[in-house]
Design a protein around this motif. Sequence first.
Motif, PDB file in Angstrom:
ATOM      1  N   ALA A 112       5.657 124.995  33.686  1.00 28.54           N
ATOM      2  CA  ALA A 112       6.873 124.661  34.431  1.00 28.54           C
ATOM      3  C   ALA A 112       7.881 125.801  34.378  1.00 28.54           C
ATOM      4  N   VAL A 113       8.055 126.391  33.210  1.00 31.21           N
ATOM      5  CA  VAL A 113       9.004 127.508  33.076  1.00 31.21           C
ATOM      6  C   VAL A 113       8.525 128.710  33.892  1.00 31.21           C
ATOM      7  N   SER A 114       7.228 128.979  33.855  1.00 29.35           N
ATOM      8  CA  SER A 114       6.678 130.104  34.631  1.00 29.35           C
ATOM      9  C   SER A 114       6.914 129.904  36.123  1.00 29.35           C
ATOM     10  N   LEU A 115       6.690 128.682  36.600  1.00 28.92           N
ATOM     11  CA  LEU A 115       6.931 128.383  38.016  1.00 28.92           C
ATOM     12  C   LEU A 115       8.416 128.507  38.351  1.00 28.92           C
ATOM     13  N   THR A 116       9.262 128.116  37.415  1.00 31.91           N
ATOM     14  CA  THR A 116      10.702 128.237  37.629  1.00 31.91           C
ATOM     15  C   THR A 116      11.113 129.697  37.754  1.00 31.91           C
ATOM     16  N   VAL A 117      10.504 130.561  36.949  1.00 32.20           N
ATOM     17  CA  VAL A 117      10.785 131.995  37.033  1.00 32.20           C
ATOM     18  C   VAL A 117      10.391 132.534  38.407  1.00 32.20           C
ATOM     19  N   VAL A 118       9.206 132.135  38.884  1.00 37.99           N
ATOM     20  CA  VAL A 118       8.749 132.588  40.207  1.00 37.99           C
ATOM     21  C   VAL A 118       9.692 132.081  41.296  1.00 37.99           C
ATOM     22  N   ALA A 119      10.042 130.797  41.221  1.00 37.45           N
ATOM     23  CA  ALA A 119      10.934 130.222  42.228  1.00 37.45           C
ATOM     24  C   ALA A 119      12.292 130.913  42.218  1.00 37.45           C
ATOM     25  N   PHE A 120      12.791 131.211  41.025  1.00 35.41           N
ATOM     26  CA  PHE A 120      14.072 131.914  40.907  1.00 35.41           C
ATOM     27  C   PHE A 120      14.010 133.277  41.585  1.00 35.41           C
ATOM     28  N   ALA A 121      12.929 134.010  41.355  1.00 38.45           N
ATOM     29  CA  ALA A 121      12.785 135.344  41.957  1.00 38.45           C
ATOM     30  C   ALA A 121      12.732 135.245  43.481  1.00 38.45           C
ATOM     31  N   VAL A 122      12.003 134.255  43.991  1.00 38.26           N
ATOM     32  CA  VAL A 122      11.899 134.079  45.444  1.00 38.26           C
ATOM     33  C   VAL A 122      13.249 133.688  46.025  1.00 38.26           C
ATOM     34  N   GLN A 123      13.936 132.753  45.361  1.00 38.53           N
ATOM     35  CA  GLN A 123      15.241 132.320  45.849  1.00 38.53           C
ATOM     36  C   GLN A 123      16.258 133.452  45.817  1.00 38.53           C
ATOM     37  N   ALA A 124      16.249 134.236  44.738  1.00 42.51           N
ATOM     38  CA  ALA A 124      17.154 135.385  44.658  1.00 42.51           C
ATOM     39  C   ALA A 124      16.880 136.362  45.796  1.00 42.51           C
ATOM     40  N   GLY A 125      15.596 136.543  46.127  1.00 38.13           N
ATOM     41  CA  GLY A 125      15.249 137.386  47.273  1.00 38.13           C
ATOM     42  C   GLY A 125      15.827 136.838  48.563  1.00 38.13           C
ATOM     43  N   GLY A 126      15.834 135.508  48.709  1.00 37.18           N
ATOM     44  CA  GLY A 126      16.415 134.889  49.894  1.00 37.18           C
ATOM     45  C   GLY A 126      17.912 135.127  49.982  1.00 37.18           C
TER      46      GLY A 126
END
Length: 360
Positions: A112-126
């Motif tokens: 869950a934490v790993s997925l959150t890190v990925v989602a954070f990176a994608v959202q920050a890119g947005g």
Amino acid sequence: MNLAAATNENLANVSNTLIYSSMAVYTLAFFAHIAEWVFGSRSKVGRTAAALKKDSPAVAPAVTVKAAQQGGTAVLDRPKIITRSAAGTRDVPDGPGAAGGTFKGDLWGRIAVSLTVVAFAVQAGGVVARALSVQRAPWGNMYEFSITFSTVAVGAYLVLLALRKNVRWIGLMLVTTVLLDLGIATTTLYTDSDQLVPALHSYWLWIHVSTAIICGAVFYLGAVGTLLYLFRDSYENKIANGGTPGRFATSVLERLPAAKSLDTFSYRINAAVFPLWTFTIIAGAIWAGDAWGRYWGWDPKEVWSFITWVAYACYLHARATAGWKGRKAAYLALIAFGCWLFNYYGVNIFVTGKHSYAGV
């Protein structure tokens, strides 16, 4: 359409795609956190709690729990003993966490934490793509503020994890809130890329609004800790008075940190960010002086920013007053965060003023 306009439109589309993609990954993280709570079985939590209560908490050894993982053994160290804030009450250990001290639960938590890190990176890119598409700070309307706010909230959570703070219990509630925030942002608050009203063309936009976003994101983490503190404190009181909590409450609340730990976490978070909120209001007043020729004009946004400041000041003062520690102070903290939420959603949408930049 000239080349610059076409480029900006493409960047706006990229931003939208990244935001929707981050929502998909956050959804996976949400289900992984659910799995963490589910596979951290009740029986494991119950056995661990029973073992901890056998002996005196000050001298009992670590608890060893056998985990069904390829014949391995997981050692669950005795949690740090915490003294609750109310005078005369017993010592209570922190819970084993959402994973319940199990290998399988912990594995899902790490996923869950790993997925959150990925989602954070994608959202920050947005968010960055949105900024590039409008060629300014991406905080000119409520849509842009919302996607940035949730990005910063997740970032603050990940920073605490990187500092090895025991805050994974925030994960499920945080991811749920981020999904709600992005859902509202993309459906109700969405505004096409556009330029700012003249009053916002200032370097103070970067200073004032960025600090407001940081404060709101950290205040949110403090509010989560405060809310969970109230639940955990009620649970501990019921146990202390000889009551028997329900099965679901036992499964969830025994895994959380002790009430004192949650109370301390919330206090430290709110106390740390309060000076920055003070600076945010001062910076806003200076910007108002540059933009409108006055530092204070009783605009609804200005008034509610000050009300929020007063509410958090009352909370911090209450924490320093013996009779207002614990639940009374916690209620003040939630009221203060409620003021911040109304200042953002209520004032922007329902109240007309110089800060009416909702774009909806």
